[in-house]
Structure formats: structure tokens, C-alpha cells
Scaffold this motif. Structure first.
Motif, PDB file in Angstrom:
ATOM      1  N   THR A 227       0.971  -1.156  -0.118  1.00  0.00           N
ATOM      2  CA  THR A 227      -0.107  -0.021   0.004  1.00  0.00           C
ATOM      3  C   THR A 227       0.832   1.273   0.072  1.00  0.00           C
ATOM      4  O   THR A 227       0.605   2.263  -0.840  1.00  0.00           O
ATOM      5  N   LEU A 228       1.984   1.148   0.586  1.00  0.00           N
ATOM      6  CA  LEU A 228       2.832   2.292   0.915  1.00  0.00           C
ATOM      7  C   LEU A 228       3.443   2.779  -0.647  1.00  0.00           C
ATOM      8  O   LEU A 228       3.919   3.893  -0.866  1.00  0.00           O
ATOM      9  N   MET A 229       3.613   1.743  -1.313  1.00  0.00           N
ATOM     10  CA  MET A 229       4.032   1.884  -2.747  1.00  0.00           C
ATOM     11  C   MET A 229       3.112   1.867  -3.741  1.00  0.00           C
ATOM     12  O   MET A 229       3.289   1.908  -4.848  1.00  0.00           O
ATOM     13  N   ALA A 230       2.126   1.979  -3.304  1.00  0.00           N
ATOM     14  CA  ALA A 230       0.597   2.258  -4.370  1.00  0.00           C
ATOM     15  C   ALA A 230       0.452   1.227  -5.362  1.00  0.00           C
ATOM     16  O   ALA A 230       0.152   1.098  -6.597  1.00  0.00           O
ATOM     17  N   HIS A 231       0.697  -0.260  -4.922  1.00  0.00           N
ATOM     18  CA  HIS A 231       0.593  -1.370  -5.823  1.00  0.00           C
ATOM     19  C   HIS A 231      -1.053  -1.372  -6.149  1.00  0.00           C
ATOM     20  O   HIS A 231      -1.763  -1.249  -5.230  1.00  0.00           O
ATOM     21  N   PRO A 232      -1.274  -1.379  -7.586  1.00  0.00           N
ATOM     22  CA  PRO A 232      -2.625  -1.436  -7.831  1.00  0.00           C
ATOM     23  C   PRO A 232      -3.731  -2.368  -7.324  1.00  0.00           C
ATOM     24  O   PRO A 232      -4.965  -2.312  -7.166  1.00  0.00           O
ATOM     25  N   LYS A 233      -3.088  -3.510  -7.182  1.00  0.00           N
ATOM     26  CA  LYS A 233      -3.925  -4.568  -6.305  1.00  0.00           C
ATOM     27  C   LYS A 233      -4.700  -4.143  -4.931  1.00  0.00           C
ATOM     28  O   LYS A 233      -5.582  -4.730  -4.503  1.00  0.00           O
ATOM     29  N   TYR A 234      -4.014  -3.214  -4.366  1.00  0.00           N
ATOM     30  CA  TYR A 234      -4.048  -3.087  -3.073  1.00  0.00           C
ATOM     31  C   TYR A 234      -4.890  -1.697  -3.102  1.00  0.00           C
ATOM     32  O   TYR A 234      -4.248  -0.426  -3.120  1.00  0.00           O
ATOM     33  N   GLU A 235      -6.219  -1.748  -2.418  1.00  0.00           N
ATOM     34  CA  GLU A 235      -7.089  -0.427  -2.935  1.00  0.00           C
ATOM     35  C   GLU A 235      -7.287   0.311  -1.245  1.00  0.00           C
ATOM     36  O   GLU A 235      -7.637  -0.271  -0.330  1.00  0.00           O
ATOM     37  N   ARG A 236      -6.726   1.379  -1.310  1.00  0.00           N
ATOM     38  CA  ARG A 236      -6.844   2.440  -0.126  1.00  0.00           C
ATOM     39  C   ARG A 236      -8.316   2.647   0.006  1.00  0.00           C
ATOM     40  O   ARG A 236      -8.771   3.178  -0.891  1.00  0.00           O
ATOM     41  N   VAL A 237      -8.770   2.171   1.025  1.00  0.00           N
ATOM     42  CA  VAL A 237     -10.222   2.774   1.307  1.00  0.00           C
ATOM     43  C   VAL A 237     -10.451   3.834   2.108  1.00  0.00           C
ATOM     44  O   VAL A 237     -11.466   4.557   1.760  1.00  0.00           O
ATOM     45  N   GLU A 238      -9.638   3.931   3.063  1.00  0.00           N
ATOM     46  CA  GLU A 238      -9.544   5.179   3.979  1.00  0.00           C
ATOM     47  C   GLU A 238      -8.415   5.507   4.411  1.00  0.00           C
ATOM     48  O   GLU A 238      -7.396   4.770   4.556  1.00  0.00           O
ATOM     49  N   GLY A 239      -8.039   6.730   5.043  1.00  0.00           N
ATOM     50  CA  GLY A 239      -6.775   7.035   5.672  1.00  0.00           C
ATOM     51  C   GLY A 239      -5.850   8.110   4.841  1.00  0.00           C
ATOM     52  O   GLY A 239      -6.044   8.026   3.497  1.00  0.00           O
ATOM     53  N   ASP A 240      -4.888   8.404   5.233  1.00  0.00           N
ATOM     54  CA  ASP A 240      -3.991   8.991   4.267  1.00  0.00           C
ATOM     55  C   ASP A 240      -2.516   8.935   4.684  1.00  0.00           C
ATOM     56  O   ASP A 240      -2.052   8.249   5.836  1.00  0.00           O
ATOM     57  N   ILE A 241      -1.606   9.327   3.825  1.00  0.00           N
ATOM     58  CA  ILE A 241      -0.055   8.848   4.121  1.00  0.00           C
ATOM     59  C   ILE A 241       0.467  10.242   3.630  1.00  0.00           C
ATOM     60  O   ILE A 241       0.435  10.739   2.417  1.00  0.00           O
ATOM     61  N   THR A 242       1.420  10.763   4.525  1.00  0.00           N
ATOM     62  CA  THR A 242       2.163  11.838   4.213  1.00  0.00           C
ATOM     63  C   THR A 242       3.583  11.655   4.415  1.00  0.00           C
ATOM     64  O   THR A 242       4.283  10.735   5.350  1.00  0.00           O
ATOM     65  N   PHE A 243       4.415  12.192   3.567  1.00  0.00           N
ATOM     66  CA  PHE A 243       5.906  11.729   3.359  1.00  0.00           C
ATOM     67  C   PHE A 243       6.655  13.318   3.446  1.00  0.00           C
ATOM     68  O   PHE A 243       6.451  14.041   2.587  1.00  0.00           O
TER      69      PHE A 243
ATOM     70  N   LEU B 292      -0.557   9.704  -5.069  1.00  0.00           N
ATOM     71  CA  LEU B 292       0.467   9.337  -6.033  1.00  0.00           C
ATOM     72  C   LEU B 292       0.759   8.118  -6.419  1.00  0.00           C
ATOM     73  O   LEU B 292       0.318   6.950  -5.721  1.00  0.00           O
ATOM     74  N   LYS B 293       0.981   7.906  -7.516  1.00  0.00           N
ATOM     75  CA  LYS B 293       1.290   6.478  -8.187  1.00  0.00           C
ATOM     76  C   LYS B 293       2.675   6.026  -7.664  1.00  0.00           C
ATOM     77  O   LYS B 293       3.641   6.830  -7.246  1.00  0.00           O
ATOM     78  N   THR B 294       2.766   4.707  -8.083  1.00  0.00           N
ATOM     79  CA  THR B 294       4.208   4.186  -7.625  1.00  0.00           C
ATOM     80  C   THR B 294       5.397   4.671  -7.970  1.00  0.00           C
ATOM     81  O   THR B 294       6.362   4.999  -7.176  1.00  0.00           O
ATOM     82  N   ASP B 295       5.535   5.075  -9.386  1.00  0.00           N
ATOM     83  CA  ASP B 295       6.958   5.949  -9.934  1.00  0.00           C
ATOM     84  C   ASP B 295       6.960   6.887  -9.184  1.00  0.00           C
ATOM     85  O   ASP B 295       8.253   7.620  -8.881  1.00  0.00           O
ATOM     86  N   GLU B 296       5.832   7.689  -8.873  1.00  0.00           N
ATOM     87  CA  GLU B 296       5.954   9.240  -8.068  1.00  0.00           C
ATOM     88  C   GLU B 296       6.613   8.991  -6.874  1.00  0.00           C
ATOM     89  O   GLU B 296       7.255   9.823  -6.235  1.00  0.00           O
ATOM     90  N   ARG B 297       5.893   8.152  -6.081  1.00  0.00           N
ATOM     91  CA  ARG B 297       6.528   7.718  -4.786  1.00  0.00           C
ATOM     92  C   ARG B 297       7.853   7.525  -4.729  1.00  0.00           C
ATOM     93  O   ARG B 297       8.628   7.886  -3.669  1.00  0.00           O
TER      94      ARG B 297
END
Length: 249
Positions: free
Chosen positions: A50-66, A74-79
Motif C-alpha cells: 500500500t505504501l508503494m501504491a501497488h494497484p492490487k491494494y485499494e486504499r479505502v480510507e486514511g492518508d499517507i504523508t511523506f 501518488l502513483k508508484t513511480d511518483e512515490r
């Protein structure tokens, strides 16, 4: 500039419609090494993906700040360009692309600029030597014909060469013998400094024998149910996860 590197708030993630992470909170500051342990199916690898935005893993709720920036959408390559790195639990074989070319291309893509080839070559050879990787492997196709231990060492080599701000290591130590675990631990120590962070997902307390952890978290049923110092890993080694499973109910 904030010392907070990664902040996860109320993260819920689903895989094929099934909720795996159920409101996970985690904060990692610069200079810290965090360990996440938990039983099978607890959501450890789901968190990493999820931290790397793998498309199989759907974020339902919550947020990630870096680094104080919301990267939730953000997409995987952007992260990756922001400085996140994930070492795989099961590294893929990539025929046709050598280890050297793969790392060079990844570094150019991450940094957004051409690299100095002489320095790159020197750094690659030095890091391979430190990780006890045969220098001839630089010319071999990525992970093709590599043993499990060689694949895991190669992941650490990529981490050292790419020098991310946060390294997420998903069971990098699984399937390794004691000597290989020691080498991997040394590689992590070479990487870790006061400006970056490390998140290690593991079943094995052996890696902690050679590596100082600032925090150990117990992940059960999609939530972190307890956080402590390295002694918490000793408690898990001795008593297992049964007591923590009760806390997660």
C-alpha cells in the motif's frame, strides 16, 4: 523542516474487496529503524504494498504523508521519485536486463539526471564487495538463476545504490541462513543514517541480533496493537502472538 519522515493515519486497505488493514497508524521520524512483526495474514505485506501504491491494494480510507507532503494519491513511480523504496519479499527474475543496467536505469529515473559512470561503477563494486556479492553478478540478468539469498542481497544492493529516504524491507531476511542475515544487517547499517528511515517487516528476530531497532510494532488483524523497544521482539520470540491476538479482537 519537520523530522517526521512518514506519517500514516487511519489507513484502511482492501484486497479484492476484503479489508486487510483496518485503521493503521504509524509515524517514522528521520534517523529511526522500525520493525513490524505479526502472524501470517496480519497485513504486513499489505502495508508495504500500500505504501508503494501497488494497484492490487485499494486504499479505502486514511492518508499517507511523506516529508509533510500528502502522497496518498501518488502513483508508484511518483512515490519512488519522492524517496520511497520497497525491497520485495519474492524478487522477480528479469531476463534480458543485467543487474548493472537495471540499477543504473532506476537511479537515473529516480534522480532525474544523468549519472557519473565512473563514480557509479566504483560505488557498485564497493557495495557488492561489502555485501559479499561476486562482482560478475553485475553482468548477469536480474535475479535469473540467483539463489534466494542472492536475490535478497541484490535488493539491499539496489537500496544502497538508489539511496532512498525511506527503505521498506519486506521480509528481506526470510529464507536466509545466519551468515546471509548478518550480511543483510550490515548492508542496512551502511544505509541507515540520521536523515533517512528504515521500516523492516519480518518474522525473524535474528535480524535484530545485528541491527539496532528503535521501535518494534506488533501488527495483528490489520492494526498495530503494541509498540515497544527491541525487548518486545524477544517477548514475541518467547511467547508468540497469542496474547496480542486477544488485544486485536
Amino acid at each position: 523542516m519537520s523530522e517526521v519522515l512518514l506519517n500514516i493515519n487511519g489507513l484502511k486497505t482492501a484486497v479484492e474487496g476484503k479489508e486487510i488493514l483496518k485503521g493503521l497508524d504509524l509515524k517514522i521520524n528521520k534517523g529511526e529503524v522500525h520493525i513490524i512483526m505479526g502472524p501470517n495474514g496480519a497485513g504486513k505485506s499489505t502495508l508495504a504494498n500500500t505504501l508503494m501504491a501497488h494497484p492490487k491494494y485499494e486504499r479505502v480510507e486514511g492518508d499517507i504523508t511523506f516529508e509533510d507532503e500528502d502522497i496518498t494519491e501518488l502513483k508508484t513511480d511518483e512515490r519512488a521519485k519522492k524517496g520511497l523504496f520497497l525491497s520485495f519479499q519474492h524478487p522477480e527474475e528479469v531476463p534480458g536486463i543485467t543487474v548493472e543496467n537495471f540499477i543504473r536505469s532506476a537511479k537515473i529515473a529516480k534522480d532525474g539526471q544523468l549519472i557519473k559512470f565512473l563514480k557509479f561503477d566504483k560505488d557498485l563494486k564497493n557495495n557488492m564487495k561489502e555485501l559479499k556479492i561476486d562482482p560478475e553478478y553485475a553482468k548477469r540478468y536480474l535475479n535469473v538463476g540467483f539463489s534466494g539469498g542472492e536475490k535478497k542481497k541484490n535488493e539491499i544492493l539496489q537500496m544502497l545504490m538508489l539511496n532512498p529516504k525511506l527503505a521498506i524491507l519486506d521480509e528481506t531476511d526470510s529464507g536466509l541462513d545466519i551468515d546471509a542475515i548478518r550480511v543483510v544487517s550490515e548492508g542496512i547499517k551502511m544505509y541507515a543514517n540520521e536523515d533517512n528511515g528504515v521500516l523492516i517487516i519480518t518474522h525473524n528476530t535474528k535480524i535484530l541480533e545485528n541491527l539496532k531497532a528503535d521501535y518494534v510494532h506488533v501488527l495483528v488483524n490489520g492494526k498495530i496493537v503494541k509498540t515497544g523497544d527491541a525487548s518486545l521482539a524477544d517477548e514475541i520470540e518467547k511467547n508468540g502472538y497469542e496474547a496480542f491476538k486477544a488485544e486485536a479482537m
